[in-house]
Design a protein around this motif. Structure first.
Motif, PDB file in Angstrom:
ATOM      1  N   ASP A 286      -4.337  70.162  12.270  1.00  0.00           N
ATOM      2  CA  ASP A 286      -5.533  69.410  12.625  1.00  0.00           C
ATOM      3  C   ASP A 286      -6.297  69.080  11.346  1.00  0.00           C
ATOM      4  OD1 ASP A 286      -7.874  68.345  13.561  1.00  0.00           O
ATOM      5  OD2 ASP A 286      -8.524  70.148  14.639  1.00  0.00           O
ATOM      6  N   ARG A 287      -6.258  67.845  10.933  1.00  0.00           N
ATOM      7  CA  ARG A 287      -6.860  67.465   9.655  1.00  0.00           C
ATOM      8  C   ARG A 287      -8.371  67.619   9.652  1.00  0.00           C
ATOM      9  NH1 ARG A 287      -2.939  62.274   8.114  1.00  0.00           N
ATOM     10  NH2 ARG A 287      -0.995  63.482   8.196  1.00  0.00           N
ATOM     11  N   ASN A 288      -8.984  67.587  10.814  1.00  0.00           N
ATOM     12  CA  ASN A 288     -10.437  67.802  10.869  1.00  0.00           C
ATOM     13  C   ASN A 288     -10.821  69.219  10.459  1.00  0.00           C
ATOM     14  OD1 ASN A 288     -11.131  65.183  11.753  1.00  0.00           O
ATOM     15  ND2 ASN A 288     -10.626  65.713  13.860  1.00  0.00           N
ATOM     16  N   ALA A 289      -9.866  70.148  10.511  1.00  0.00           N
ATOM     17  CA  ALA A 289     -10.150  71.516  10.089  1.00  0.00           C
ATOM     18  C   ALA A 289     -10.491  71.587   8.603  1.00  0.00           C
ATOM     19  CB  ALA A 289      -8.963  72.429  10.408  1.00  0.00           C
ATOM     20  N   MET A 290     -10.074  70.600   7.832  1.00  0.00           N
ATOM     21  CA  MET A 290     -10.419  70.589   6.401  1.00  0.00           C
ATOM     22  C   MET A 290     -11.926  70.591   6.195  1.00  0.00           C
ATOM     23  SD  MET A 290      -7.635  68.089   4.492  1.00  0.00           S
ATOM     24  CE  MET A 290      -7.955  66.639   5.517  1.00  0.00           C
ATOM     25  N   PHE A 291     -12.655  70.002   7.125  1.00  0.00           N
ATOM     26  CA  PHE A 291     -14.113  69.966   6.972  1.00  0.00           C
ATOM     27  C   PHE A 291     -14.683  71.382   7.030  1.00  0.00           C
ATOM     28  CE2 PHE A 291     -13.396  65.825   9.477  1.00  0.00           C
ATOM     29  CZ  PHE A 291     -12.961  65.164   8.344  1.00  0.00           C
ATOM     30  N   ASN A 292     -14.097  72.252   7.853  1.00  0.00           N
ATOM     31  CA  ASN A 292     -14.529  73.651   7.881  1.00  0.00           C
ATOM     32  C   ASN A 292     -14.302  74.306   6.525  1.00  0.00           C
ATOM     33  OD1 ASN A 292     -15.258  73.531  10.577  1.00  0.00           O
ATOM     34  ND2 ASN A 292     -13.345  74.411  11.332  1.00  0.00           N
ATOM     35  N   GLY A 293     -13.142  74.012   5.919  1.00  0.00           N
ATOM     36  CA  GLY A 293     -12.850  74.581   4.610  1.00  0.00           C
ATOM     37  C   GLY A 293     -13.852  74.139   3.561  1.00  0.00           C
ATOM     38  N   VAL A 294     -14.211  72.865   3.574  1.00  0.00           N
ATOM     39  CA  VAL A 294     -15.197  72.352   2.617  1.00  0.00           C
ATOM     40  C   VAL A 294     -16.533  73.055   2.799  1.00  0.00           C
ATOM     41  CG1 VAL A 294     -16.515  70.307   1.923  1.00  0.00           C
ATOM     42  CG2 VAL A 294     -14.059  70.119   2.401  1.00  0.00           C
ATOM     43  N   GLU A 295     -16.957  73.210   4.050  1.00  0.00           N
ATOM     44  CA  GLU A 295     -18.253  73.851   4.327  1.00  0.00           C
ATOM     45  C   GLU A 295     -18.254  75.321   3.904  1.00  0.00           C
ATOM     46  OE1 GLU A 295     -20.769  72.237   4.907  1.00  0.00           O
ATOM     47  OE2 GLU A 295     -20.443  70.562   6.279  1.00  0.00           O
ATOM     48  N   ILE A 296     -17.152  76.021   4.142  1.00  0.00           N
ATOM     49  CA  ILE A 296     -17.078  77.438   3.766  1.00  0.00           C
ATOM     50  C   ILE A 296     -17.157  77.592   2.255  1.00  0.00           C
ATOM     51  CG2 ILE A 296     -15.580  79.476   3.721  1.00  0.00           C
ATOM     52  CD1 ILE A 296     -14.487  78.471   6.469  1.00  0.00           C
ATOM     53  N   LEU A 297     -16.370  76.795   1.520  1.00  0.00           N
ATOM     54  CA  LEU A 297     -16.381  76.897   0.063  1.00  0.00           C
ATOM     55  C   LEU A 297     -17.730  76.491  -0.517  1.00  0.00           C
ATOM     56  CD1 LEU A 297     -12.825  75.438  -0.674  1.00  0.00           C
ATOM     57  CD2 LEU A 297     -13.547  77.821  -0.977  1.00  0.00           C
ATOM     58  N   THR A 298     -18.366  75.481   0.080  1.00  0.00           N
ATOM     59  CA  THR A 298     -19.696  75.081  -0.382  1.00  0.00           C
ATOM     60  C   THR A 298     -20.705  76.186  -0.137  1.00  0.00           C
ATOM     61  OG1 THR A 298     -19.198  72.754   0.122  1.00  0.00           O
ATOM     62  CG2 THR A 298     -21.514  73.341  -0.176  1.00  0.00           C
ATOM     63  N   GLU A 299     -20.630  76.831   1.020  1.00  0.00           N
ATOM     64  CA  GLU A 299     -21.562  77.921   1.334  1.00  0.00           C
ATOM     65  C   GLU A 299     -21.349  79.104   0.397  1.00  0.00           C
ATOM     66  OE1 GLU A 299     -24.667  79.974   2.927  1.00  0.00           O
ATOM     67  OE2 GLU A 299     -24.148  77.853   3.199  1.00  0.00           O
ATOM     68  N   ILE A 300     -20.121  79.352  -0.005  1.00  0.00           N
ATOM     69  CA  ILE A 300     -19.869  80.409  -0.991  1.00  0.00           C
ATOM     70  C   ILE A 300     -20.663  80.141  -2.270  1.00  0.00           C
ATOM     71  CG2 ILE A 300     -18.101  81.272  -2.603  1.00  0.00           C
ATOM     72  CD1 ILE A 300     -16.120  81.191  -0.260  1.00  0.00           C
ATOM     73  N   LEU A 301     -20.664  78.884  -2.719  1.00  0.00           N
ATOM     74  CA  LEU A 301     -21.436  78.549  -3.905  1.00  0.00           C
ATOM     75  C   LEU A 301     -22.935  78.745  -3.661  1.00  0.00           C
ATOM     76  CD1 LEU A 301     -19.577  75.274  -5.006  1.00  0.00           C
ATOM     77  CD2 LEU A 301     -19.335  77.568  -5.970  1.00  0.00           C
TER      78      LEU A 301
END
Length: 374
Positions: free
Chosen positions: A353-368
């Motif tokens: 599901d390519r939309n799952a990439m948006f979750n990855g972006v949000e998680i990595l951004t929140e880590i920062l």
């Protein structure tokens, strides 16, 4: 996340997916990503003797944390619909797209560039286990304190919409060797040692290796080539290979030591040369608790506690973990992203599901963001 950013991430993924390149051959991918990094104002580093590109943004001059985010770049070489070609069946196209998505997303968080130094690492040759080691040699992680990676996970491990704060990859290894002797006539078996029989002896000995059964491990023969078209020739030569798996680096070392002993004993018993031609592998994960807890907090903040999974234990490997083995000061973890990936990683027709990439972006951004608040 803004609709325009989602479209940009998907557009980037579609390009990378359609233009896969093999390990150490990611020249066009390197140039493509380099141009995107330059457009965003990153200080860009490329290398004269290998592919890969690194982009720095933020504060690298003050007394602030420097955070690394790594994506792997290479594709696999496999048969797809009857054609042997490069193919992104391990998700590296998605990993690059997500890490670029973080770069584009932090425009909405201007304070991050003041409070952090952020290094975007696009690493070549993960599939052959050499890319991370090469970048370590280049000093790419010497001045960073935290390192994060992300990897798509099969649906059997992590449901779509969920994420895990760590992937506990096992150690992987391969030992290749040759039995080197002389051929003889089938009527004169006393004039040589049959390489097939020697290989069979070695296999039987390997089956007697026993280490702690509470630790996942395996040894499998994946190559045995000997003999030719003529059935009246006793072959003196053979080529063999073993695939090794162990959940810890300690147990991988035990397996390798035992195999070396067996090969040495077989060489002496049959008075035939046994030459080890290759011994390589990838280390098991050594995850830092602090990095894992930060990733856990980021998952809860972005997806909700309901969608947090326990760290994933898998016999698969990733050369990401060479960074922490070679540079123990690093506090690192790799996030496992649920994305309805089927039928499995490295399957030539893998989908997710390519939309799952948006979750990855949000998680990595929140880590920062979490690091910026510390």
């Amino acid at each position: 996340m803004e609709k325009s950013l989602k479209s940009k991430i998907l557009e980037t993924f579609n390009y990378l997916h359609a233009n896969p390149e093999l390990s150490w051959e990611e020249k066009n991918t390197t140039e493509y990503i380099k141009n995107l990094l330059v457009e965003e104002g990153c200080k860009v580093h490329t290398f004269h003797d290998c592919t890969g590109v690194v982009g720095d943004i933020g504060n690298f001059s003050g007394n602030v944390p420097i955070i690394g985010i790594r994506a792997d770049m290479d594709a696999l070489y496999q048969e797809v619909n009857g054609e042997l070609r490069a193919n992104h069946s391990c998700g590296h196209d998605a990993h690059m797209s997500m890490v670029l998505g973080v770069l584009w997303n932090i425009k909405n968080y201007p304070e991050l560039k003041e409070k952090l130094g952020i290094r975007f690492i696009f690493q070549p040759a993960e599939e052959v286990g050499g890319g991370a080691l090469k970048l370590v040699e280049k000093g790419i992680v010497d001045n960073i304190q935290y390192l994060y990676g992300i990897h798509l996970r099969p649906f059997q491990e992590t449901p779509n919409g969920y994420a895990a704060p760590a992937i506990l990859h096992g150690a992987t290894g391969a030992i290749e060797f040759e039995i080197r002797g002389e051929d003889a006539h089938g009527a004169r078996p006393h004039l040589t040692h049959n390489a097939i029989e020697i290989g069979h002896y070695i296999l039987n000995c390997v089956n007697t290796i026993h280490i702690d059964p509470n630790i996942s491990h395996s040894i499998k023969i994946t190559r045995f080539i000997s003999g030719g078209k003529n059935t009246n020739i006793i072959p003196g030569n053979a080529s063999l290979a073993f695939d090794l798996r162990a959940q810890t680096n300690e147990h991988m070392n035990q397996l390798k030591e035992r195999i070396y002993e067996i090969l040495k004993n077989a060489e002496e018993l049959f008075q035939t040369e046994i030459k080890i031609t290759n011994d390589y592998g990838i280390v098991a994960a050594e995850v830092h608790d602090e990095a894992k807890e930060i990733a856990k907090e980021a998952i809860i903040r972005t997806l909700g506690e309901k969608y947090l999974r326990e760290p994933i234990v898998t016999p698969g490997g990733d050369d990401f973990h060479f960074y922490t083995i070679k540079r123990p000061h690093l506090k690192a973890t790799m996030i496992g992203l649920g994305c309805d990936l089927k039928p499995g990683l490295h399957h030539p027709n893998m989908t997710f599901d390519r939309n799952a990439m948006f979750n990855g972006v949000e998680i990595l951004t929140e880590i920062l963001c979490i690091h910026s608040r510390k």
